[in-house]
Motif scaffolding. Structure first.
Motif, short mmCIF file in Angstrom:
data_model
loop_
_atom_site.label_atom_id
_atom_site.label_comp_id
_atom_site.label_asym_id
_atom_site.label_seq_id
_atom_site.Cartn_x
_atom_site.Cartn_y
_atom_site.Cartn_z
N PRO A 95 -26.05 -62.33 16.50
CA PRO A 95 -24.61 -62.05 16.37
C PRO A 95 -24.05 -62.56 15.05
O PRO A 95 -24.35 -63.68 14.63
CB PRO A 95 -24.01 -62.79 17.56
CG PRO A 95 -25.10 -62.83 18.57
CD PRO A 95 -26.36 -62.99 17.78
N GLY A 96 -23.27 -61.72 14.40
CA GLY A 96 -22.64 -62.11 13.16
C GLY A 96 -23.49 -61.94 11.92
O GLY A 96 -23.02 -62.21 10.81
N THR B 242 -35.08 -66.36 17.76
CA THR B 242 -34.17 -65.84 18.78
C THR B 242 -33.29 -64.74 18.20
O THR B 242 -32.63 -64.92 17.18
CB THR B 242 -33.29 -66.98 19.33
OG1 THR B 242 -34.13 -67.93 20.00
CG2 THR B 242 -32.25 -66.44 20.29
N ALA B 243 -33.30 -63.58 18.86
CA ALA B 243 -32.55 -62.43 18.37
C ALA B 243 -32.75 -61.27 19.34
O ALA B 243 -33.58 -61.35 20.25
CB ALA B 243 -33.04 -62.01 16.98
N TRP C 288 -33.58 -45.33 16.61
CA TRP C 288 -33.57 -46.73 17.03
C TRP C 288 -33.60 -46.83 18.55
O TRP C 288 -33.04 -45.98 19.24
CB TRP C 288 -32.31 -47.43 16.52
CG TRP C 288 -32.29 -47.57 15.03
CD1 TRP C 288 -31.85 -46.66 14.13
CD2 TRP C 288 -32.75 -48.71 14.29
NE1 TRP C 288 -32.01 -47.16 12.85
CE2 TRP C 288 -32.56 -48.41 12.92
CE3 TRP C 288 -33.30 -49.94 14.64
CZ2 TRP C 288 -32.89 -49.30 11.90
CZ3 TRP C 288 -33.64 -50.81 13.64
CH2 TRP C 288 -33.43 -50.50 12.28
N GLY C 289 -34.25 -47.90 19.01
CA GLY C 289 -34.18 -48.22 20.43
C GLY C 289 -32.93 -49.02 20.74
O GLY C 289 -32.13 -49.32 19.84
N GLN C 290 -32.79 -49.40 22.00
CA GLN C 290 -31.58 -50.10 22.43
C GLN C 290 -31.69 -51.61 22.25
O GLN C 290 -30.69 -52.32 22.34
CB GLN C 290 -31.29 -49.78 23.91
CG GLN C 290 -32.07 -50.61 24.93
CD GLN C 290 -33.56 -50.27 24.99
OE1 GLN C 290 -34.02 -49.27 24.44
NE2 GLN C 290 -34.31 -51.11 25.68
N GLY C 291 -32.89 -52.10 21.99
CA GLY C 291 -33.09 -53.52 21.74
C GLY C 291 -33.52 -54.30 22.97
O GLY C 291 -33.25 -53.92 24.11
N THR C 292 -34.21 -55.39 22.73
CA THR C 292 -34.63 -56.30 23.80
C THR C 292 -34.42 -57.73 23.31
O THR C 292 -34.73 -58.06 22.16
CB THR C 292 -36.10 -56.05 24.20
OG1 THR C 292 -36.43 -56.86 25.32
CG2 THR C 292 -37.08 -56.33 23.06
N GLN C 293 -33.86 -58.56 24.19
CA GLN C 293 -33.51 -59.93 23.80
C GLN C 293 -34.73 -60.84 23.85
O GLN C 293 -35.48 -60.85 24.84
CB GLN C 293 -32.43 -60.47 24.75
CG GLN C 293 -32.04 -61.92 24.50
CD GLN C 293 -31.26 -62.11 23.21
OE1 GLN C 293 -30.33 -61.37 22.93
NE2 GLN C 293 -31.64 -63.12 22.42
N VAL C 294 -34.90 -61.60 22.79
CA VAL C 294 -35.91 -62.66 22.74
C VAL C 294 -35.18 -63.97 22.51
O VAL C 294 -34.42 -64.10 21.55
CB VAL C 294 -36.93 -62.41 21.62
CG1 VAL C 294 -37.83 -63.63 21.44
CG2 VAL C 294 -37.75 -61.16 21.92
#
Length: 128
Positions: A41-42, A91-92, A118-124
């Protein structure tokens, strides 16, 4: 048109490992160079790793070199990111991306503007 779906994210302790996968729809996966990016974020989305259409060339951000490995399986329409020795700064949200073109090098695969899908993303999340 290519649809990308990431999986494999989660919470892991520092020093641990995760393997992200990205499944692509369509019958022309081998015509695409693929990349992984991440974003917190940011901050702007940043390049992590890329692999050309054949898997013969790869490229990594300096921050992950020696710890992350990108690979692809054109028969299964998947690209993976093996992440070892994870750090809290890893972390991202991780995104998979595809760029149409059978380029030999990964020169055109290191910027967000280079990519078509692009994909929708996955949190790590890496805890200290």
């Amino acid at each position: 048109q290519v649809q990308l779906v990431e999986s494999g994210g989660g919470l892991v302790q520092a020093g641990g490992s995760l393997r992200l996968s990205c499944a692509a729809s369509g019958r022309t996966f081998s015509s695409y160079g693929m990349g992984w990016f991440r974003q917190v974020p940011g901050k702007e989305r940043e390049f992590v790793a890329a692999i050309n259409w054949s898997g013969g060339n790869t490229n990594y951000a300096d921050s992950v070199k020696g710890r992350f490995t990108i690979s692809r399986d054109n028969a299964k329409n998947t690209v993976s990111l093996q992440m070892n020795s994870l750090k809290p700064e890893d972390t991202a949200v991780y995104y998979c991306a595809a760029k149409l073109g059978r380029y030999g090098s990964t020169y055109y695969l290191t910027r967000t503007v280079d990519y078509d899908y692009w994909g929708q993303g996955t949190q790590v999340t890496v805890s200290s």
